[in-house]
Enzyme design. Sequence first.
Site, PDB file in Angstrom:
ATOM      1  N   THR A  70       0.833  -1.203   0.000  1.00 40.67           N
ATOM      2  CA  THR A  70       0.000   0.000   0.000  1.00 40.67           C
ATOM      3  C   THR A  70       0.865   1.249   0.000  1.00 40.67           C
ATOM      4  O   THR A  70       0.629   2.197  -0.745  1.00 40.67           O
ATOM      5  CB  THR A  70      -0.935  -0.018   1.231  1.00 40.67           C
ATOM      6  OG1 THR A  70      -1.902  -1.056   1.029  1.00 40.67           O
ATOM      7  CG2 THR A  70      -1.648   1.304   1.420  1.00 40.67           C
ATOM      8  N   GLN A 177      -0.563  -9.034  -6.841  1.00 38.55           N
ATOM      9  CA  GLN A 177      -1.130 -10.385  -6.914  1.00 38.55           C
ATOM     10  C   GLN A 177      -0.343 -11.327  -7.813  1.00 38.55           C
ATOM     11  O   GLN A 177      -0.536 -12.538  -7.747  1.00 38.55           O
ATOM     12  CB  GLN A 177      -2.590 -10.303  -7.396  1.00 38.55           C
ATOM     13  CG  GLN A 177      -3.545  -9.699  -6.371  1.00 38.55           C
ATOM     14  CD  GLN A 177      -3.681 -10.526  -5.098  1.00 38.55           C
ATOM     15  OE1 GLN A 177      -3.437 -11.734  -5.091  1.00 38.55           O
ATOM     16  NE2 GLN A 177      -4.041  -9.874  -4.017  1.00 38.55           N
ATOM     17  N   ALA A 195       5.357  -8.123  -0.213  1.00 41.76           N
ATOM     18  CA  ALA A 195       6.003  -9.396   0.091  1.00 41.76           C
ATOM     19  C   ALA A 195       5.069 -10.417   0.729  1.00 41.76           C
ATOM     20  O   ALA A 195       5.186 -11.614   0.469  1.00 41.76           O
ATOM     21  CB  ALA A 195       7.216  -9.165   0.986  1.00 41.76           C
ATOM     22  N   HIS A 196       4.133  -9.969   1.556  1.00 40.40           N
ATOM     23  CA  HIS A 196       3.319 -10.970   2.262  1.00 40.40           C
ATOM     24  C   HIS A 196       2.297 -11.619   1.336  1.00 40.40           C
ATOM     25  O   HIS A 196       1.588 -12.530   1.753  1.00 40.40           O
ATOM     26  CB  HIS A 196       2.690 -10.398   3.538  1.00 40.40           C
ATOM     27  CG  HIS A 196       1.508  -9.526   3.314  1.00 40.40           C
ATOM     28  ND1 HIS A 196       0.247  -9.876   3.698  1.00 40.40           N
ATOM     29  CD2 HIS A 196       1.397  -8.327   2.720  1.00 40.40           C
ATOM     30  CE1 HIS A 196      -0.587  -8.907   3.371  1.00 40.40           C
ATOM     31  NE2 HIS A 196       0.086  -7.961   2.781  1.00 40.40           N
ATOM     32  N   CYS A 320     -10.479  -5.604   0.606  1.00 42.23           N
ATOM     33  CA  CYS A 320      -9.936  -4.606   1.523  1.00 42.23           C
ATOM     34  C   CYS A 320     -11.007  -3.724   2.130  1.00 42.23           C
ATOM     35  O   CYS A 320     -10.700  -2.741   2.772  1.00 42.23           O
ATOM     36  CB  CYS A 320      -8.892  -3.755   0.818  1.00 42.23           C
ATOM     37  SG  CYS A 320      -7.344  -4.625   0.701  1.00 42.23           S
TER      38      CYS A 320
END
Lengths: 463, 463
Positions: A70, A177, A195-196, A320
């Site tokens: 973000t 994604q 990264a997550h 989200c």
Amino acid sequence: MSYFDAASAAPLHPVARQALLASLDEGWADPSRLYREGRRARMLLDAAREATAEAVGCRPDELTFTSSGTRAVHTGIAGASAGRRRIGRHLIVSAVEHSSVLHSAEAFEAAGGAVTRAPVTRTGAVCVESYVDALRSDTALACLQSANHEVGTEQPVAAVAEACREAGTPLLVDAAQSLAWGAVEGPWSLLTGSAHKWGGPSGVGLLAVRKGVRFAPQGPVDERESGRAAGFENLPAIVAAAASLRAVRAEAAAEAARLRDLTARIRARVADVVPDVEVVGDPHRRLPGIVTFSCLYVDGEALLHELDRAGFSVSSGSSCTSSTLTPSHVLRAMGVLSEGNVRVSLPWGAAEEDVERFLAVLPEAVAGVRDKLGAPGSPATPTAADARGTGLVVDALGRRCPIPVIELAKVIGDVPVGGTVRVLSDDEAARLDIPAWCEMRGQEYLGEEPADRGAVYAVRRTS
Amino acid sequence: MSYFDAASAAPLHPVARQALLASLDEGWADPSRLYREGRRARMLLDAAREATAEAVGCRPDELTFTSSGTRAVHTGIAGASAGRRRIGRHLIVSAVEHSSVLHSAEAFEAAGGAVTRAPVTRTGAVCVESYVDALRSDTALACLQSANHEVGTEQPVAAVAEACREAGTPLLVDAAQSLAWGAVEGPWSLLTGSAHKWGGPSGVGLLAVRKGVRFAPQGPVDERESGRAAGFENLPAIVAAAASLRAVRAEAAAEAARLRDLTARIRARVADVVPDVEVVGDPHRRLPGIVTFSCLYVDGEALLHELDRAGFSVSSGSSCTSSTLTPSHVLRAMGVLSEGNVRVSLPWGAAEEDVERFLAVLPEAVAGVRDKLGAPGSPATPTAADARGTGLVVDALGRRCPIPVIELAKVIGDVPVGGTVRVLSDDEAARLDIPAWCEMRGQEYLGEEPADRGAVYAVRRTS
């Protein structure tokens, strides 16, 4: 428990965990320092940057680590649009971007800029021609995700990037994604990632800015990360992120094929095992691990609870904005059914038997929610036209999704073929779901009219 | 190796490591999700917030986790000043704040605001009366660190906070250096911190905003962390940060006493073992682990290299601007010697024998650097006045710190008592170090005059 929400966050990849542990010991110091511990931290940071840049397909000095995907998007859009302020104050985004892009666009508008939100087709993809048509001489920046986070549809990024290059407009690609699966093709100018989403730790995003792209970082200056990410580098996590990206890429082709089979199975069978389901998203150009469908007469949150009790973690609606009451902006832009929406996003290594078990428990979970809501048990069948003629009105004011559609379905049998029923509703989802219901049921949607409260949706019974 | 740069970054506390490992397994999911993994993450996040709020001395709903201390400062200053835009566009900071505060002040100025930089005394502390004098009816926000990061001097935060409250002006306290030791006293309005300064992991900062403080978050909106920290929560690191803050607080009183003894030892003995040293910072109102001194005729970076070779990691000059060539803004604001500056900041658990070893190797390290630079071997002794009278000029143009001062020291013996020597220098550090040298040597500094290049610094020999 089966965790099927990898598109929100993926559990830590074993390689990431290993790298994190090692760099907690070796990489805690300030990499800008000249002493031993600092030099060691600097070496780790440089190596992580090099490995990640290779995976992204850019030069190491084009790559900045941020504190999240973000943050990378916010920084990228603010910096690139400010860098081209003299060119103009026009921004293009697709209507189905991640909230971080859309929120950046809103901030851009609030500061006096103009935003074009490129529409998508029913599959969730932008049309290259119409996206490119939005390019103007004063376009500062165009943004397009590599693939959609809610329905998995891949965007025609390479073609759009090519057109943007010809127009001289930088394109920012939100690749959150898709980065696990491969580099983004085409001449993009800026790229962001998280990264997550690929099995790395949280706390690490990335922002690539190609050399030559005008970029004016906003906010207070900071010397670290080329002035593009303020604050002390989150080094152990960066090292872990780089290591896990490398690891997942090595397995990506085989795992993509495997997950694609599993999601294809869900796509194909969900409509068989559950009545009144619409599978959404492009059936072919899509991410390997995501499949999304919506169930008529179902409250998405209630279905999530049922599935959670049955041992499955999935998400619903907008990934989200789950705390809001409006339907997902993605489903709305696609014009597909939003009620009873479920996104299954399989994590790396998801087991076939868990997918089978999901397909086995889903029918009962859906039926349970429908029962509680008093949904019609089966597709409405025509009955003899009754005396009420064309004046039938369903008052669903104050009732939330999926009640308005359920009420409509309950009375449609009472409407003579050719007759009309009107639904009065103040629920935002009705605007999307009543037309979607008509399409699924083969009834004719006549349109909506404003009412004192909410709107009136008119439906003609055609069969 | 002895790592004596804890004020930059502290190695991970064992408790933080343990908590991090546990929450990598339990806390990787999205805490805003309703399924099992999400609820577990939410519980961990809530517990971490509660524990940290207790340590900070605020309510949990007043506390936001950010991605770094720098980010917390940027967000806090931007949000609090924007929230009071109607009151006015005036900001107060001390002259010795961390670079994140000063950079925020520069951004505030660039956007049309006015900034007062409150001066400090020679010990590095602001004077309460003069700080409070800077408060105006249009002051949107005042900022004051709890303690200085370069010299360890504690600021009179409680008194300034009290005065700010009376004036109705919010005070933001950057507590990065002191949170390990205790909560900040006084009625502050906003507070920032950084976990890797207290033995937590990097990637976690905190921002507390008291209820009732007007706060308008800037930049794109984001639902997480009350809209004050964009992006997915860095949860395992947050849990580790909270656990380690609790752990260090439990040991704080005993460890503070121990470290205070060790730094007092350095303060007392460094001037005995090394000639021409100035210990800076307040001798009493100071952080337990920091001691800073400057060595005449020494290049700070060269001394760092010598100490690194001897096994000691320390920092020099401004802790966050080590790549720049100007002297530390903190030392400049204090008006003390900047050349040969060394900050020793002892980590939790620093061993007494390592401190003794440091005091043992320091003289040789300093002497080595001085030798290479051709520094005067001993304090200049008066010689007979020579024929050159009062017209002596030392041309040090193009020579960097500490050369101008070394050249001055070399010729002072040739100047008759009562005579004057002028140093021509274009090095920024000379402005600070020549007056400081005069004070240390008991010579009279007459002032500076602009020159075609650089400036001329005039010194009268008095003894």
